[in-house]
Design a protein around this motif. Structure first.
Motif, mmCIF file in Angstrom:
data_model
loop_
_atom_site.group_PDB
_atom_site.id
_atom_site.type_symbol
_atom_site.label_atom_id
_atom_site.label_comp_id
_atom_site.label_asym_id
_atom_site.label_seq_id
_atom_site.Cartn_x
_atom_site.Cartn_y
_atom_site.Cartn_z
ATOM 1 N N VAL A 89 1.273 -0.862 -0.267
ATOM 2 C CA VAL A 89 -0.431 0.513 -0.079
ATOM 3 C C VAL A 89 0.646 1.040 -0.504
ATOM 4 O O VAL A 89 1.671 0.941 1.166
ATOM 5 N N GLN A 90 0.550 2.398 -1.421
ATOM 6 C CA GLN A 90 0.905 3.604 -0.847
ATOM 7 C C GLN A 90 0.410 4.338 -0.645
ATOM 8 O O GLN A 90 -0.935 4.806 -1.888
ATOM 9 N N TYR A 91 -0.399 4.741 0.171
ATOM 10 C CA TYR A 91 -0.766 6.045 0.808
ATOM 11 C C TYR A 91 -1.022 7.062 0.943
ATOM 12 O O TYR A 91 0.142 7.369 0.881
ATOM 13 N N CYS A 92 -1.142 7.952 0.462
ATOM 14 C CA CYS A 92 -1.302 9.002 -0.093
ATOM 15 C C CYS A 92 -2.046 10.110 0.739
ATOM 16 O O CYS A 92 -2.919 9.892 1.385
ATOM 17 N N GLU A 93 -1.215 11.091 -0.002
ATOM 18 C CA GLU A 93 -1.436 12.695 0.550
ATOM 19 C C GLU A 93 -3.415 12.924 0.027
ATOM 20 O O GLU A 93 -3.487 13.141 -1.315
ATOM 21 N N PRO A 94 -4.893 13.584 1.063
ATOM 22 C CA PRO A 94 -5.481 14.217 0.588
ATOM 23 C C PRO A 94 -5.285 15.360 -0.391
ATOM 24 O O PRO A 94 -4.177 15.679 -0.501
ATOM 25 N N ILE A 95 -6.100 15.709 -1.184
ATOM 26 C CA ILE A 95 -5.589 16.179 -3.094
ATOM 27 C C ILE A 95 -5.817 17.686 -2.691
ATOM 28 O O ILE A 95 -5.617 18.298 -3.159
ATOM 29 N N GLY A 96 -6.046 17.771 -1.377
ATOM 30 C CA GLY A 96 -5.822 19.354 -1.189
ATOM 31 C C GLY A 96 -5.024 20.640 -1.599
ATOM 32 O O GLY A 96 -5.491 22.088 -2.162
ATOM 33 N N ARG A 97 -4.126 20.452 -1.106
ATOM 34 C CA ARG A 97 -3.240 20.973 -0.900
ATOM 35 C C ARG A 97 -2.443 20.807 -2.446
ATOM 36 O O ARG A 97 -1.316 20.721 -2.351
ATOM 37 N N MET A 98 -3.700 21.100 -3.901
ATOM 38 C CA MET A 98 -2.947 21.231 -4.828
ATOM 39 C C MET A 98 -3.032 22.056 -5.753
ATOM 40 O O MET A 98 -4.049 23.268 -5.383
ATOM 41 N N PRO A 99 -1.979 22.796 -6.560
ATOM 42 C CA PRO A 99 -2.178 23.565 -7.709
ATOM 43 C C PRO A 99 -3.852 23.976 -8.519
ATOM 44 O O PRO A 99 -4.123 24.724 -8.540
ATOM 45 N N ALA A 100 -3.940 22.155 -8.466
ATOM 46 C CA ALA A 100 -5.201 22.452 -9.622
ATOM 47 C C ALA A 100 -6.301 22.480 -8.712
ATOM 48 O O ALA A 100 -7.243 23.417 -9.295
ATOM 49 N N VAL A 101 -6.069 22.676 -7.277
ATOM 50 C CA VAL A 101 -7.545 22.977 -6.295
ATOM 51 C C VAL A 101 -7.488 24.470 -6.565
ATOM 52 O O VAL A 101 -8.522 24.933 -6.496
#
Length: 256
Positions: A89-101
């Motif tokens: 499992v590669q657990y990922c960060e929530p997507i909130g802090r992305m430039p696309a957001v």
């Protein structure tokens, strides 16, 4: 040759199935991994999801929590539930802090009120009384929007911490303002609680992020970031969560 799977996982509301599936379908069509799955839970990820998670295929599974910032669930219960996945499992960060957001915030806001020096932009986050993640996410976008847009001011407020959403009207410097809820899907708070609190101040109100295509791009970007970290052997905050959080056998939730 090893196979890769993407898992979009999050808390269920009335609108999350549509949102999750829309993003999953787009990513599957892009061919970013061999398979893309979605799953949701109501309140107890370990108890509700362990059977489903055992069936997730793939030698490496990228699990992206479908929310804008870490929560109590994503730092404790979801990592424990993911221990039932058979692959790595590669657990990922929530997507909130992305430039696309940030791009989505701008579009949602300008759908309601065109940017200008006489207009205030209000970012509404959920917040937390004990954890910093939501505030960090809101402040990240506020800084980018102050620098990169023509809004006269960018203010932040929250549902469960100060500055509170019901008080933001007193902080406005402009007569015209638009508020964007920094939430992935519509929920009770975005449909009723937030707009009711803003209505008396005459603040225009935008939609949550939902199925916006740039959110799909943000998910894709997080996947690629985590793929690079995994290939490089780097160890992230999310890696530490999955390494240390496990179901407790004495609670009846441990490995059978």
């Amino acid at each position: 040759m090893s196979s890769e799977t993407l898992l979009l996982i999050g808390r269920e509301t009335a609108h999350t199935p549509e949102v999750f599936e829309t993003h999953a379908d787009r990513l599957a069509r892009r061919g970013v991994v061999e398979e893309v799955f979605t799953t949701t839970y109501e309140s107890e990820p370990v108890r509700e999801l362990r059977s489903q998670l055992r069936e997730i295929p793939g030698d490496r599974v990228y699990a992206i929590p479908m929310c804008v910032a870490h929560t109590f669930d994503t730092v404790r219960d979801l990592p424990a539930a993911l221990s039932f996945v058979s692959g790595s499992v590669q657990y990922c960060e929530p997507i909130g802090r992305m430039p696309a957001v940030t791009d989505v915030i701008v579009e949602r806001a300008t759908e309601q009120v065109r940017a200008g020096s006489e207009v205030s932009l209000v970012l509404v986050g959920f917040g937390s009384s004990s954890k910093p993640y939501h505030r960090q996410m809101v402040e990240y976008h506020a800084a980018r929007l102050e620098e990169g847009t023509e809004y006269g001011e960018v203010l932040a407020c929250y549902l469960v911490q100060d500055p509170a959403v019901e008080c933001i009207g007193y902080e406005l410097s402009n007569d015209r303002a638009v508020a964007v809820p920094l939430f992935l899907s519509r929920c009770e708070a975005t449909k009723h609680r937030i707009p009711e609190q803003l209505e008396s101040d005459g603040i225009a109100y935008a939609e949550p992020f939902g199925t916006h295509p740039r959110i799909t791009d943000a998910i894709h970007a997080e996947l690629e970031k985590q793929r690079a970290l995994a290939d490089d052997g780097s160890f992230s905050f999310e890696d530490r969560l999955t390494a240390t959080r496990r179901p407790v056998a004495t609670d009846g939730e441990g490995p059978e």
